[in-house]
Design a protein around this motif. Structure first.
Motif, PDB file in Angstrom:
ATOM      1  N   LYS A  57      23.228  44.107  -1.371  1.00  0.00           N
ATOM      2  CA  LYS A  57      22.797  45.402  -0.837  1.00  0.00           C
ATOM      3  C   LYS A  57      22.775  46.498  -1.893  1.00  0.00           C
ATOM      4  O   LYS A  57      22.177  47.556  -1.676  1.00  0.00           O
ATOM      5  N   ARG A  59      25.600  47.939  -2.499  1.00  0.00           N
ATOM      6  CA  ARG A  59      26.444  48.836  -1.695  1.00  0.00           C
ATOM      7  C   ARG A  59      27.608  49.359  -2.526  1.00  0.00           C
ATOM      8  O   ARG A  59      28.275  48.584  -3.217  1.00  0.00           O
ATOM      9  N   SER A 144      24.705  46.592   7.915  1.00  0.00           N
ATOM     10  CA  SER A 144      23.278  46.493   8.188  1.00  0.00           C
ATOM     11  C   SER A 144      22.611  45.797   7.005  1.00  0.00           C
ATOM     12  O   SER A 144      23.013  45.980   5.852  1.00  0.00           O
ATOM     13  N   ASN A 146      20.001  46.036   5.191  1.00  0.00           N
ATOM     14  CA  ASN A 146      19.054  46.749   4.334  1.00  0.00           C
ATOM     15  C   ASN A 146      19.622  46.902   2.933  1.00  0.00           C
ATOM     16  O   ASN A 146      20.835  46.809   2.733  1.00  0.00           O
ATOM     17  N   SER A 152      17.952  51.139   8.160  1.00  0.00           N
ATOM     18  CA  SER A 152      18.478  49.861   8.645  1.00  0.00           C
ATOM     19  C   SER A 152      17.352  49.016   9.236  1.00  0.00           C
ATOM     20  O   SER A 152      16.414  49.546   9.808  1.00  0.00           O
ATOM     21  N   GLU A 181      22.581  51.787  14.826  1.00  0.00           N
ATOM     22  CA  GLU A 181      23.807  51.030  14.663  1.00  0.00           C
ATOM     23  C   GLU A 181      24.831  51.389  15.743  1.00  0.00           C
ATOM     24  O   GLU A 181      24.676  52.369  16.477  1.00  0.00           O
ATOM     25  N   HIS A 237      21.174  58.357   3.333  1.00  0.00           N
ATOM     26  CA  HIS A 237      21.031  57.183   4.162  1.00  0.00           C
ATOM     27  C   HIS A 237      19.683  57.171   4.809  1.00  0.00           C
ATOM     28  O   HIS A 237      19.093  58.212   5.020  1.00  0.00           O
TER      29      HIS A 237
HETATM   30 MG    MG Z   1      24.271  50.531   7.070  1.00  0.00          MG
END
Ligand code: MG
Ligand code: TXA
Length: 348
Positions: A57, A59, A144, A146, A152, A181, A237
């Motif tokens: 991700k 992330r 999620s 993405n 998402s 979500e 986001h």
């Molecule tokens: Mg997310």
């Protein structure tokens, strides 16, 4: 890595979940449908597998993951204790789009909770998610599915766009029904606290919990250096590539504003993110995100609409303001983030 897409239509095809379930047990990643959005799953009890989620991700390491279970009995091993309020929430809203944060047990790897002493747990309602967790035989950590920062995914095609070549399996079970979500509520300390609005409305939580504090990050942008109760809320986001501005006011005022904007700046790359019946009245191309009177339809459509704007090459987007009631609060929260909180209030 070759990514295999597995299509599920009905319980007669559930045996196709055995291969991704086996891959999950072996420490690989699989994207799974849930009723909210698609999730990027790994064995939650395997730190090395969880690490792959962050890599796929992109992330940030300080953003913890939600652990998904398929039976209430799996909750106990993940947390220190399940207090009565948590039990009441589970009875009212599980399986469903609610995530509950409690003090974590020693069995949950540190990277799942990004070093916090709490863990977020959800029992999803989607039958395919439940069946995958059951066949994997372990709880699944899943954010999620993405790429970090993008909207998402609410359809398998969105996951393919972001994750193809990076993960072992994508399980395609069609469009997600909720579309935003889960609601995240913390019972880890003091008064129950809403950290992220989602599929279950705050009004519904209050009927079970009585008192509920709303974290300021739900409505506002955190200031530089301000600590986020839910680390995910501090990042930009859900953002399409275009510059998005939300216009608050009537449909007529919206049309007039967009007309004046293109008169002054030209219409190249300008799009509207509007409600269902409005696209034909606009001076620019429009993508609709549900019916004005129906927050549920807006939730279901929003992320898909944001991705469609990207695909159509939008550079400048003006969005209609959703209502904040019920699941509309989640729609408002996501759209405001997509717009980096840029709102213009239109005069009548
Ligand atoms: Mg997310
Ligand atoms: O509906 C959903 O919740 C989807 C599906 C796949 O289940 N998952 C999802 O995960 O949205 P993700 O990672 O995109 O969002 C999780 C949010 C983040 O804002 C994260 O910071 C917060 O939950 N979170 C997770 N664990 C937490 C914890 N221990 N304390 C505070 N916030 C936590």
């Amino acid at each position: 890595m070759e990514t295999k897409v597995i299509r599920i239509n009905g319980s007669q095809s559930y045996d196709r979940l055995d291969a991704p379930a086996r891959a999950l047990r072996a420490g690989e990643l699989a994207a799974m449908p849930t009723e909210t959005v698609y999730g990027l799953a790994a064995n939650a009890m395997d730190a090395a597998a969880v690490e792959k989620i962050f890599a796929a991700k992109g992330r940030p390491q300080d953003n913890p993951l939600i652990v998904h279970i398929c039976a209430l009995e799996q909750w106990g091993m993940l947390v220190k204790a399940v207090p009565p309020q948590a039990e009441r929430l589970a009875r009212a809203f599980w399986p469903g789009p609610l995530t509950v944060i409690l003090q974590k047990s020693g069995l949950v790897p540190d990277n799942v909770s990004a070093g916090l002493d709490t863990v977020a747990v959800r029992f999803p309602a989607h039958e395919v998610a439940q069946e995958l967790i059951r066949r994997a035989g372990v709880p699944l950590a899943a954010p999620s599915a993405n790429t970090s920062g993008r909207p998402s995914p609410t359809r398998a095609e969105h996951v393919v766009a972001d994750m193809n070549g990076k993960i072992a399996y994508i399980i395609d079970a069609g469009a997600c029904s909720v579309g935003v979500e889960s609601t995240v509520v913390s019972l880890a300390a003091g008064t129950p606290r809403l950290l992220r609005p989602g599929g279950i409305a705050p009004e519904q939580l209050e009927t079970v919990l009585g008192r509920l504090e709303i974290d300021p990050a739900v409505y506002e942008q955190l200031r530089e250096g301000q600590k986020a109760a839910s680390p995910g809320m501090k990042y930009r986001h859900y953002a399409p590539l275009a510059h998005v501005t939300v216009l608050e006011g009537t449909a007529d005022a919206f049309f007039a504003y967009v007309q004046a904007y293109i008169d002054a700046h030209g219409a190249q790359g300008v799009y509207a993110l509007c409600f269902d019946t409005e696209t034909e009245h606009l001076p620019v191309p429009g993508v609709s995100y549900g019916a004005e009177e129906d927050p549920g339809s807006q939730a279901q459509r929003l992320f898909d609409a944001l991705r469609e704007l990207d695909d159509r090459g939008a550079r400048r987007v003006f969005a209609r303001m959703p209502e904040k009631r019920g699941v509309g609060l989640a729609v408002y929260n996501r759209l405001m983030r997509a717009a980096s909180f840029e709102v213009i209030t239109l005069a009548e």
